[in-house]
Enzyme design. Structure first.
Site, PDB file in Angstrom:
ATOM      1  N   HIS A 167       0.674  -1.371   0.051  1.00  0.00           N
ATOM      2  CA  HIS A 167       0.194  -0.011  -0.024  1.00  0.00           C
ATOM      3  C   HIS A 167       0.935   1.093   0.177  1.00  0.00           C
ATOM      4  CE1 HIS A 167      -3.162  -2.993   0.491  1.00  0.00           C
ATOM      5  NE2 HIS A 167      -2.401  -3.314   1.544  1.00  0.00           N
TER       6      HIS A 167
ATOM      7  N   GLU B  74      -2.166   0.151   7.791  1.00  0.00           N
ATOM      8  CA  GLU B  74      -1.202  -0.899   7.313  1.00  0.00           C
ATOM      9  C   GLU B  74      -0.156  -0.306   6.555  1.00  0.00           C
ATOM     10  OE1 GLU B  74      -1.253  -4.783   4.506  1.00  0.00           O
ATOM     11  OE2 GLU B  74      -3.016  -3.568   4.488  1.00  0.00           O
TER      12      GLU B  74
ATOM     13  N   HIS C 162       3.092  -7.172   4.326  1.00  0.00           N
ATOM     14  CA  HIS C 162       1.550  -6.835   4.601  1.00  0.00           C
ATOM     15  C   HIS C 162       1.072  -7.039   5.909  1.00  0.00           C
ATOM     16  CE1 HIS C 162       0.274  -5.577   0.294  1.00  0.00           C
ATOM     17  NE2 HIS C 162       1.126  -6.383   0.093  1.00  0.00           N
TER      18      HIS C 162
ATOM     19  N   GLU D 166       2.043 -11.762   5.383  1.00  0.00           N
ATOM     20  CA  GLU D 166       0.918 -11.388   6.167  1.00  0.00           C
ATOM     21  C   GLU D 166       1.562 -11.400   7.632  1.00  0.00           C
ATOM     22  OE1 GLU D 166      -1.524  -9.442   5.118  1.00  0.00           O
ATOM     23  OE2 GLU D 166      -2.328 -10.048   3.426  1.00  0.00           O
TER      24      GLU D 166
END
Length: 599
Positions: free
Chosen positions: A426, A441, A494, A556
């Protein structure tokens, strides 16, 4: 009807398994290369074949396994690029491009794959034996051959192994010899003895020294003092032992060269014998003498009643080599062994008192994390030096001319040629997931990625960032940027999210088979370091994975939607642990993954 049929098959299978006489073995132990593996479920017997639950059983053998639920398949791989593929209810395994018949097909019970353990470990080249008296399945690496070469001025032995082996080196006297024990290694050949008469070595002897735990012993009968260097291969489980004479001095009294081979032109190496040779129940070869079973004094000998004191441990670094110097007051007796999880080199100095009580030395090196030394035990006195490694490296251990300083030399060469692409998820106008208290995030991923970059750069690894600040970067641009700048590995970072805020843990995604091992190594390190529930490694058709031809994963690290994990993601210390775990996983992978041609 298809779903009903599958359910009926599962119920029938469960009933069949439960009807097997004493079908559930409790408690069965699985011991792989000396490590007892915790099992995710109780093993079963199906059609007289022991079936073991999949998760976590192959790692001590240097392999990783991943369950692909959509394909109902298990894929096992290791650093040799060997790939074994299994399918639920399919009695054939695919080993590379070859089909191999299994005694029974893998089955799925309560969403856990069960596999015929002995057969699958065998496909990976391991030695397997079920010990009824202790209800244990023992699995060990196999040494399938020893080759010997004589480059100018040195002797090189290569032990060809099917899985990881741990080398323990000892120098013995009366007569002078160097002993290298390969722990958890089964020698599938007859005893070997080869005359050498080079590099300070009269002859080389190899045999199965011990059956439980299995130890393959290599003995070098010496004509003069030597230095020994041990190195692992990055693309196989071979262990290379290089021997060089320390000086050109004449052989000590009582040490004579071995006789020359009887026939001219006889092979100079240790002969090759088929790896299928049977393993005797008892240790191969004659029982060792007392002097073979424990270290004895190195030359020069210590005066009667003289007590060895270790005065200090210090560090020297130069030209890509880290040297650990253990300074004592007299000649030393020592033993060297390798440990794993994490990789460590342990040197025990016998009959020694460690005067500083305890030392811990941080090391700024591409390969060495730190050095610790302390009094390990008393009566008998043993001083222990532990070198914690960032990855397996070549090393040598020996003493100086007086014998009172022990020198541990480790090769620090960085993982040159590789370039790691770090992709903080992101950024800019895309905040990613947002936690219950507003943590974004995009901020978490950038901070962690910058920490990973610092750790890798310190190790001499080139790093390419898809973003270094809070800017937006189109998804398609990220793989392209890595390709254009010569990236060899791609890691996207992430933080996860779920509408159910109770969901937590870490997971790692990959897509291509070449990325499987990278995903497993990073996930292993994160799980070990953070203590969060491991959600495993999974496949996903993410664009950053799909558009990459190099090993690529998406990590993640935790659930930002989970209140407790969001709170931890705010902590500098927690982010530092995540970054260190990701960096360790990347380093482990780079150590076994060759730099692509042309880079």
């Amino acid at each position: 009807m298809r779903h009903a049929g599958a359910l009926l098959l599962t119920v029938t299978l469960l009933a069949s398994l439960s009807r097997s006489a004493n079908g559930q073995l409790s408690p069965l132990r699985l011991i792989v290369n000396g490590q007892e593996v915790p099992l995710a479920a109780t093993p079963i017997v199906y059609n007289s074949v022991l079936m073991v639950p999949l998760p976590g059983i192959f790692e001590p053998l240097g392999s990783s396994a991943v369950w692909l639920p959509d394909e109902k398949a298990v894929v096992i791989s290791n650093r040799t690029r060997a790939v074994v593929r299994l399918r639920i209810n399919d009695p054939y395994a695919l080993v590379g491009n070859d089909q191999r018949l299994l005694p029974v097909a893998p089955v799925l019970l309560r969403d856990i794959p069960f596999i015929p353990a002995a057969a699958v470990f065998g496909l990976l080249g391991a030695w397997v034996k079920f010990e009824e008296e202790e209800n244990a399945l023992r699995v060990s690496s196999v040494v399938s051959g020893i080759t010997l070469q004589r480059p100018e001025g040195m002797l090189r032995l290569t032990a060809h192994a099917s899985g990881p082996v741990q080398a323990e080196t000892r120098r013995l006297t009366n007569p002078e010899r160097m002993v290298i024990d390969l722990r958890h290694a089964v020698f599938r050949l007859p005893d070997q003895e080869t005359a050498v008469n080079a590099a300070g070595v009269a002859r080389v002897r190899v045999a199965q020294f011990q059956a439980r735990p299995p130890i393959t012993r290599i003995v070098l009968d010496l004509t003069q003092p030597v230095d020994v260097r041990v190195a692992d291969s990055p693309t196989s489980f071979d262990l290379t032992i290089e021997v060089r004479p320390r000086t050109a001095e004449a052989p000590p009294q009582g040490m004579t060269p071995a006789p020359a081979p009887a026939a001219p032109g006889a092979p100079s190496g240790i002969p090759s014998v088929p790896a299928s040779a049977p393993l005797p129940a008892d240790p191969v070869g004659s029982q060792p003498s007392t002097s073979d079973s424990a270290p004895t004094s190195t030359s020069p000998s210590r005066s009667p009643g003289e007590r060895l004191k270790i005065m200090q441990v210090r560090l020297e670094q130069a030209r890509g080599v880290t040297r650990v110097l253990v300074e004592g007051t007299a000649a030393m007796q020592y033993a060297v062994r390798e440990l794993v999880d994490p990789d460590r080199l342990v040197v025990d100095v016998m009959d020694a008192v460690f005067i500083p009580v305890k030392q811990e030395i941080p090391v700024n090196s591409p390969a060495v994390e730190n050095v610790r030394a302390a009094q390990f035990q008393a009566n008998p006195d043993i001083a222990r030096v532990v070198v914690t490694l960032k990855r397996k490296v070549a090393y040598s251990v020996g003493t100086d001319g007086a014998g009172s300083t022990l020198i541990i030399s480790l090769v620090d060469a960085p993982l040159r040629g590789h370039a790691v692409v770090l992709d903080p998820g992101h950024g800019g106008k895309d905040p990613g997931a947002i936690g219950p208290t507003g943590l974004m995030e995009k901020d978490v991923t950038l901070d962690i990625a910058l920490r990973v970059r610092r750790l890798l750069v310190e190790d001499g690894i080139r790093v390419i960032m898809t973003r270094e600040t809070d800017v937006f970067s189109d998804l398609a641009e990220r793989p392209r940027l890595g390709r254009e700048r010569g990236g060899t590995v791609f890691v996207s970072i992430h933080a996860n999210a779920n509408a159910q805020t109770t969901v937590n843990g870490s997971e790692t995604y990959y897509l291509s088979p070449v990325s499987l091992t990278l995903a497993q190594m990073i996930q292993d390190e994160i799980t070990r370091s953070l203590g969060l529930p491991s959600r495993g490694i999974k496949t996903a058709n993410f664009l950053v994975l799909r558009e990459n031809t190099i090993p690529s994963v998406l990590v993640e690290v935790a659930f930002i939607s989970h209140p407790q994990e969001e709170a931890r993601l705010r902590e500098d210390a927690f982010r530092a642990r995540i970054a260190a775990a990701i960096a360790r996983g990347i380093r482990r992978f780079l150590a076994i993954y060759p730099v692509p041609a042309g880079l």
